[in-house]
Design an enzyme around this catalytic site. Structure first.
Site, mmCIF file in Angstrom:
data_model
loop_
_atom_site.group_PDB
_atom_site.id
_atom_site.type_symbol
_atom_site.label_atom_id
_atom_site.label_comp_id
_atom_site.label_asym_id
_atom_site.label_seq_id
_atom_site.Cartn_x
_atom_site.Cartn_y
_atom_site.Cartn_z
ATOM 1 N N ASP A 63 0.849 -1.176 -0.006
ATOM 2 C CA ASP A 63 -0.001 -0.126 -0.052
ATOM 3 C C ASP A 63 0.732 1.458 -0.013
ATOM 4 O OD1 ASP A 63 -2.008 -1.823 0.642
ATOM 5 O OD2 ASP A 63 -1.780 -1.528 2.783
ATOM 6 N N ASP A 69 1.356 7.917 8.699
ATOM 7 C CA ASP A 69 1.667 6.692 9.294
ATOM 8 C C ASP A 69 2.892 6.450 9.757
ATOM 9 O OD1 ASP A 69 0.059 6.311 5.890
ATOM 10 O OD2 ASP A 69 -0.646 5.115 7.614
ATOM 11 N N GLU A 92 1.734 -3.074 11.197
ATOM 12 C CA GLU A 92 1.343 -2.951 9.712
ATOM 13 C C GLU A 92 2.312 -2.249 8.771
ATOM 14 O OE1 GLU A 92 -2.806 -1.611 8.060
ATOM 15 O OE2 GLU A 92 -1.296 -0.004 7.984
ATOM 16 N N GLU A 93 3.250 -1.328 9.307
ATOM 17 C CA GLU A 93 3.863 -0.649 8.657
ATOM 18 C C GLU A 93 5.399 -0.898 8.530
ATOM 19 O OE1 GLU A 93 3.206 1.607 6.602
ATOM 20 O OE2 GLU A 93 0.980 1.757 7.437
ATOM 21 N N ASP A 115 -1.951 -1.338 14.278
ATOM 22 C CA ASP A 115 -1.864 -0.870 12.715
ATOM 23 C C ASP A 115 -1.838 0.988 13.443
ATOM 24 O OD1 ASP A 115 -2.637 0.489 10.792
ATOM 25 O OD2 ASP A 115 -4.573 -0.355 10.467
ATOM 26 N N LEU A 117 -1.730 3.766 12.082
ATOM 27 C CA LEU A 117 -2.938 4.727 11.535
ATOM 28 C C LEU A 117 -3.631 3.840 10.469
ATOM 29 C CD1 LEU A 117 -3.326 7.620 12.164
ATOM 30 C CD2 LEU A 117 -2.474 8.030 9.773
ATOM 31 N N ASP A 118 -4.979 3.806 11.069
ATOM 32 C CA ASP A 118 -5.985 2.904 10.130
ATOM 33 C C ASP A 118 -6.746 3.990 9.363
ATOM 34 O OD1 ASP A 118 -7.591 0.775 9.300
ATOM 35 O OD2 ASP A 118 -9.206 1.411 10.582
ATOM 36 N N GLU A 274 -5.532 -5.494 12.325
ATOM 37 C CA GLU A 274 -6.776 -5.038 12.277
ATOM 38 C C GLU A 274 -7.863 -6.128 12.735
ATOM 39 O OE1 GLU A 274 -6.427 -4.296 8.060
ATOM 40 O OE2 GLU A 274 -6.049 -2.050 8.298
HETATM 41 P P1 AHG Z 1 -4.936 1.273 6.442
HETATM 42 O O1 AHG Z 1 -5.100 2.687 6.212
HETATM 43 O O2 AHG Z 1 -4.634 0.920 7.648
HETATM 44 O O3 AHG Z 1 -4.162 0.655 5.170
HETATM 45 O O4 AHG Z 1 -6.458 0.447 6.465
HETATM 46 C C1 AHG Z 1 -7.196 0.760 5.508
HETATM 47 C C2 AHG Z 1 -8.294 -0.352 5.471
HETATM 48 C C3 AHG Z 1 -9.403 -0.146 6.554
HETATM 49 O O5 AHG Z 1 -9.408 0.825 7.500
HETATM 50 C C4 AHG Z 1 -10.678 0.168 5.524
HETATM 51 O O6 AHG Z 1 -11.821 -0.434 6.035
HETATM 52 C C5 AHG Z 1 -10.256 -0.433 4.323
HETATM 53 O O7 AHG Z 1 -8.758 -0.554 4.050
HETATM 54 C C6 AHG Z 1 -10.963 0.360 3.145
HETATM 55 O O8 AHG Z 1 -10.547 -0.171 1.935
HETATM 56 P P2 AHG Z 1 -11.174 0.017 0.481
HETATM 57 O O9 AHG Z 1 -10.891 1.331 0.213
HETATM 58 O O10 AHG Z 1 -10.627 -0.994 -0.219
HETATM 59 O O11 AHG Z 1 -12.698 -0.070 0.640
HETATM 60 MN MN MN Z 2 -5.706 -0.406 8.674
HETATM 61 MN MN MN Z 3 -2.697 1.427 8.531
#
Ligand code: AHG
Ligand code: MN
Ligand code: MN
Length: 336
Positions: A63, A69, A92-93, A115, A117-118, A274
């Site tokens: 990602d 983050d 996660e990072e 995680d 920063l979610d 998560e």
């Molecule tokens: P993160 O920012 O830690 O990578 O998590 C994002 C996750 C979660 O929080 C969220 O429900 C989902 O990714 C959203 O994903 P989509 O954009 O694919 O729906």
């Molecule tokens: Mn997350």
């Molecule tokens: Mn995250």
């Protein structure tokens, strides 16, 4: 109005609920509370300082990583290293887990997964984000370096879990396996105060939460389940920050699902950072958390730090319905 109770005071009062040496967990939760305050300050300043935007690298899950983050990740590591109760962390990072050095020759017994920063794609547009954490007792010998087995524990071994939501207010929610309580940050005094006592998830559900834009990427069972939610006239809410979406469901009832799909055949969300911590919290509130095929999240075998899983989490009846739809349409399940 009752007397104000701070997070620290509450943790100390409830020490007896914790099955192991109580002061250790108190110190750990305090470390996390402090990190949350630092992250909160930075999240609130995100529009003001030059910290938002891409940090020009990818994390181990591929990602895009944003600067906040990394800031949140660094604060978690820094504060967890403070009290000497945490011997290792996995984030996660980070590609791999990292051991934390002893503090004042204390022999730390806990590892923390998080995680930092979610929902980071929401930062630049001023939408709520969160932090998720889980605490395990190490399985390797105290005084030796942490090993991957300390982290490869099923979610049911968690001794505590929690999250912070940086929303209209900042709320920290945690459990040590004896119910769930929430604390709201008063930024003027820099303290979390008990605001949501013994949270119970409503059985009657108003909401469903799923990225419906991916409808055609889900298998037939999940498509039909979404149709079923539409037929029931349930309200759709999807923030794109798991913490915030589940926070709503804890108080108003409903289900959050992130199914397996063609881009992510195993599901997208991470089991360690998560799904397991959120599953412990939701179960402690009287809810359920399973894969979209109905397997309990907290029983899942961990074989990889960055393992992904599908998830259906929330009010028990709705989570059970997800399983029923998955089973009913199993024969038609082909992810295109
Ligand atoms: P993160 O920012 O830690 O990578 O998590 C994002 C996750 C979660 O929080 C969220 O429900 C989902 O990714 C959203 O994903 P989509 O954009 O694919 O729906
Ligand atoms: Mn997350
Ligand atoms: Mn995250």
């Amino acid at each position: 109005m009752g007397r104000l109770i701070t997070l620290d005071e509450f943790i100390i009062k409830r020490q007896k609920d914790f099955p192991f040496a109580s002061g250790e967990l108190t110190a750990l939760l305090r470390d996390i509370g402090l990190a949350a305050k630092m992250i909160n300050r930075e999240v609130n300043r995100a529009g003001l300082v030059n910290i938002i935007g891409l940090a020009d690298k990818q994390n181990s899950s591929g990602d895009k990583v944003q600067k906040l983050d990394l800031y949140a990740n660094d604060r978690m590591i820094e504060f967890l290293g403070n009290s000497g109760e945490c011997c290792g962390i996995a984030s996660e990072e980070l590609e791999d887990f990292i051991p934390l050095p002893d503090v004042e020759s204390k022999s730390a017994k806990y590892v923390v997964v998080f995680d930092p920063l979610d929902g980071s794609s929401n930062i630049d547009v001023n939408v709520s984000v969160g932090t998720i954490f889980g605490i395990y007792r190490r399985v390797s010998d105290v005084g030796t370096p942490v090993t991957k087995e300390d982290f490869f524990q099923p979610g049911k071994n968690l001794v505590a879990a929690g999250y912070v939501t940086y929303g209209t207010s900042t709320i920290l929610v945690y459990t040590t396996g004896k119910g769930v309580n929430g604390f709201t940050l008063d930024p003027s005094v820099g303290e979390f105060f008990l605001s949501h006592r013994d949270i119970r998830i409503p059985e009657k559900a108003k909401y469903y939460s799923v990225n419906q834009g991916y409808y055609l990427k889900y298998d037939f069972g999940m498509r039909r389940y979404i149709d079923h939610c539409n037929e029931l006239n349930l309200k759709l809410r999807y923030i794109g920050t798991m913490v915030s979406d589940i926070h709503r469901i804890l108080f108003q009832g409903g289900v959050f699902i992130y199914p397996n799909m063609s881009d992510y055949p195993m599901g997208k969300l991470r089991l360690l950072y998560e799904c397991n911590p959120m599953a412990m919290i939701v179960e402690q509130c009287g809810g359920k958390a399973t894969t979209c095929q109905g397997k309990r999240i907290l029983d899942a075998k961990v074989t990889d730090l960055h393992q992904r899983t599908s998830i259906a989490i929330g009010s028990p009846r709705m989570v059970e319905d997800v399983k029923s739809f998955s089973e009913k349409y199993k024969a038609m399940t082909v992810l295109e």
